[in-house]
Design an enzyme around this catalytic site. Structure first.
Site, short mmCIF file in Angstrom:
data_model
loop_
_atom_site.label_atom_id
_atom_site.label_comp_id
_atom_site.label_asym_id
_atom_site.label_seq_id
_atom_site.Cartn_x
_atom_site.Cartn_y
_atom_site.Cartn_z
N TRP A 128 0.87 -1.18 0.00
CA TRP A 128 0.00 0.00 0.00
C TRP A 128 0.91 1.24 0.00
O TRP A 128 1.80 1.32 0.86
CB TRP A 128 -0.86 -0.06 1.27
CG TRP A 128 -1.81 1.05 1.46
CD1 TRP A 128 -2.62 1.63 0.52
CD2 TRP A 128 -2.07 1.72 2.69
NE1 TRP A 128 -3.39 2.60 1.10
CE2 TRP A 128 -3.06 2.69 2.44
CE3 TRP A 128 -1.58 1.59 3.99
CZ2 TRP A 128 -3.56 3.52 3.43
CZ3 TRP A 128 -2.08 2.42 4.97
CH2 TRP A 128 -3.06 3.38 4.70
N ASP A 208 -0.49 -5.37 9.90
CA ASP A 208 -1.52 -4.44 9.44
C ASP A 208 -2.74 -5.25 9.00
O ASP A 208 -2.68 -5.96 7.99
CB ASP A 208 -0.96 -3.60 8.27
CG ASP A 208 -1.92 -2.50 7.84
OD1 ASP A 208 -3.01 -2.39 8.46
OD2 ASP A 208 -1.59 -1.76 6.89
N LYS A 243 -13.04 -0.70 6.09
CA LYS A 243 -13.59 -1.57 5.03
C LYS A 243 -14.62 -2.55 5.57
O LYS A 243 -15.68 -2.71 4.99
CB LYS A 243 -12.48 -2.38 4.35
CG LYS A 243 -11.16 -1.67 4.19
CD LYS A 243 -11.20 -0.63 3.11
CE LYS A 243 -10.02 0.28 3.31
NZ LYS A 243 -9.34 0.83 2.28
C1 LMR Z 1 -6.74 1.89 -0.84
O1 LMR Z 1 -5.65 1.35 -0.82
O2 LMR Z 1 -7.36 2.13 -1.88
C2 LMR Z 1 -7.39 2.28 0.45
O3 LMR Z 1 -6.70 1.74 1.51
C3 LMR Z 1 -7.59 3.74 0.56
C4 LMR Z 1 -6.36 4.47 0.95
O4 LMR Z 1 -6.38 5.15 1.96
O5 LMR Z 1 -5.35 4.39 0.22
#
Ligand code: LMR
Length: 392
Positions: A128, A208, A243
């Protein structure tokens, strides 16, 4: 002074939301930011949340300050789901505090690790984007390894090598389930191997868990986290309800600390309170309070779990349909069938991703990450055909 600041690029993922909103095409498809969508393309408020919010409006008699730890009823109500019903505090070694969303929880976890002397965090890439941004902002070194192989499976060799190379004082950041962005999760057998490696090396695990219940189920998705916690003396856990309760904009999260004993646990938490006070002072209350009201009420809990089941089933169906399509153009969609959660990454070039957006109205992250939940019966065939067309 302010003119000294350099222009920063807009966050690429969040910028996609705007670009998609501005696109007048009626057959456009949003596979960008990670929000669940129904088969009709909507992201509705959970029925259980609506009911809890109504209850909150009717019964909340004060909005006075709670403190940097937030709503401890919320923090505690989640614990049996995360850590197991039998011993959710692991003998008094786990306690938590509320945080503004998963981002707030990860940020606090990394800040705590840094305060405790961690200089380097081992993390699989891709991840991420906010993970690396948080490490960069807190000036903690990132030591990366390949999360997955080109064949769409976990790169265990890379993980083993990264752990073998780790230095005393390193931490390791792992996704609990529904890996963002790849959807490629560790199997239970892989967690069984990883957990003792982490323990033997003395790494501080930062786990996480942002998508519990969206992969295989609430219990199943906690397997890896619980396995690691059963073998290590201490860990930091970042949790998001954004989520699995659909609370995205309400920013509902928690950070849990597992320490070797109650005295260390209290000291770590006192640092967490101090860091929170200096950052956001106190977390936003509304979403956490609504989640607490659900978890305190058997009927609302049932309703929430049913809604979560519906989401998971729909995502499984979309994945099955994509896998069934097999290869489109140069892209093999088969691996998406056994990946988990909202996301998968398609091996498309930047040019192909741009073409999908400009010529076909399909919006996805620049990494090739697609939000599976953006696909519906109405648009999935177009998506498969258009991916085929740009990659052929
Ligand atoms: C995503 O990865 O789309 C979500 O977790 C939203 C974010 O905050 O990036």
């Amino acid at each position: 002074m302010l003119s000294n600041l350099e222009q920063q690029p807009a966050d690429a993922l969040l910028a996609l939301i705007k670009l998609h909103n501005q696109d007048p095409r009626t057959d456009k498809i949003d596979l960008g930011v990670g929000v669940y969508r129904t088969g009709q393309g909507a992201t509705p408020v959970f029925g259980a949340i609506k009911a809890a919010e109504q209850k909150l409006v009717d019964t909340q008699d004060s909005k006075s300050y709670l403190g940097p730890e937030g709503d401890m009823g919320f923090v505690h109500a989640l614990m049996p789901y995360v850590f197991g019903k039998d011993d959710p505090t692991m003998g008094g070694r786990i306690e938590g505090m509320q945080a503004p969303g998963g981002t707030g929880a990860v940020r606090l976890a990394v800040a705590l690790a840094k305060r405790a002397g961690v200089k380097r965090i081992i993390m699989g890439l891709p991840s991420w984007p906010n993970h690396a941004q948080i490490l960069g902002d807190l000036a903690v070194e990132l030591n990366s390894f390949n999360h997955a192989t080109k064949d769409g499976v976990v790169d265990m060799d890379a993980l083993r090598a990264a752990i073998a190379d780790a230095q005393p004082g390193d931490a390791i950041l792992l996704h609990g389930c529904c890996h963002n962005p790849t959807g490629i999760d560790y199997s239970d057998a892989q967690w069984d191997e990883i957990a003792p490696l982490i323990a033997a090396k003395g790494l501080l695990p930062i786990l996480d868990l942002a998508y519990q219940g969206l992969g295989k189920g609430m219990e199943e998705d906690a397997y890896g986290l619980r396995k690691v916690l059963s073998l290590v003396p201490e860990a930091l856990i970042a949790y998001s309800c954004d989520k699995n309760f659909g609370m995205y904009r309400d920013r509902v999260g928690a950070i849990y600390v597992m320490a070797e004993n109650a005295e260390v646990l209290n000291r770590v938490l006192s640092n967490g309170y101090a860091l929170a006070r200096a950052a956001w002072s106190m977390p936003p209350d509304h979403g956490g309070a609504a989640v607490r009201l659900i978890l305190e009420d058997e009927g609302l809990t049932r309703m929430w779990l049913d809604e979560l089941d519906t989401m998971r089933t729909r995502m499984r169906q979309v994945r099955a349909r994509l896998a069934e399509a097999g290869t489109t153009g140069a892209i093999d969609l088969t691996p998406l069938g056994h990946q988990n959660g909202l996301f998968s990454v398609l091996p498309l070039s930047g040019e192909q991703i741009l073409k999908l957006r400009e010529a076909h109205g399909i919006y996805m992250a620049g990494s090739g990450r697609v939000n599976i939940a953006g696909l519906t019966i109405g648009n999935i065939d177009k998506f498969i055909a258009d991916v085929g067309a740009v990659s052929a």
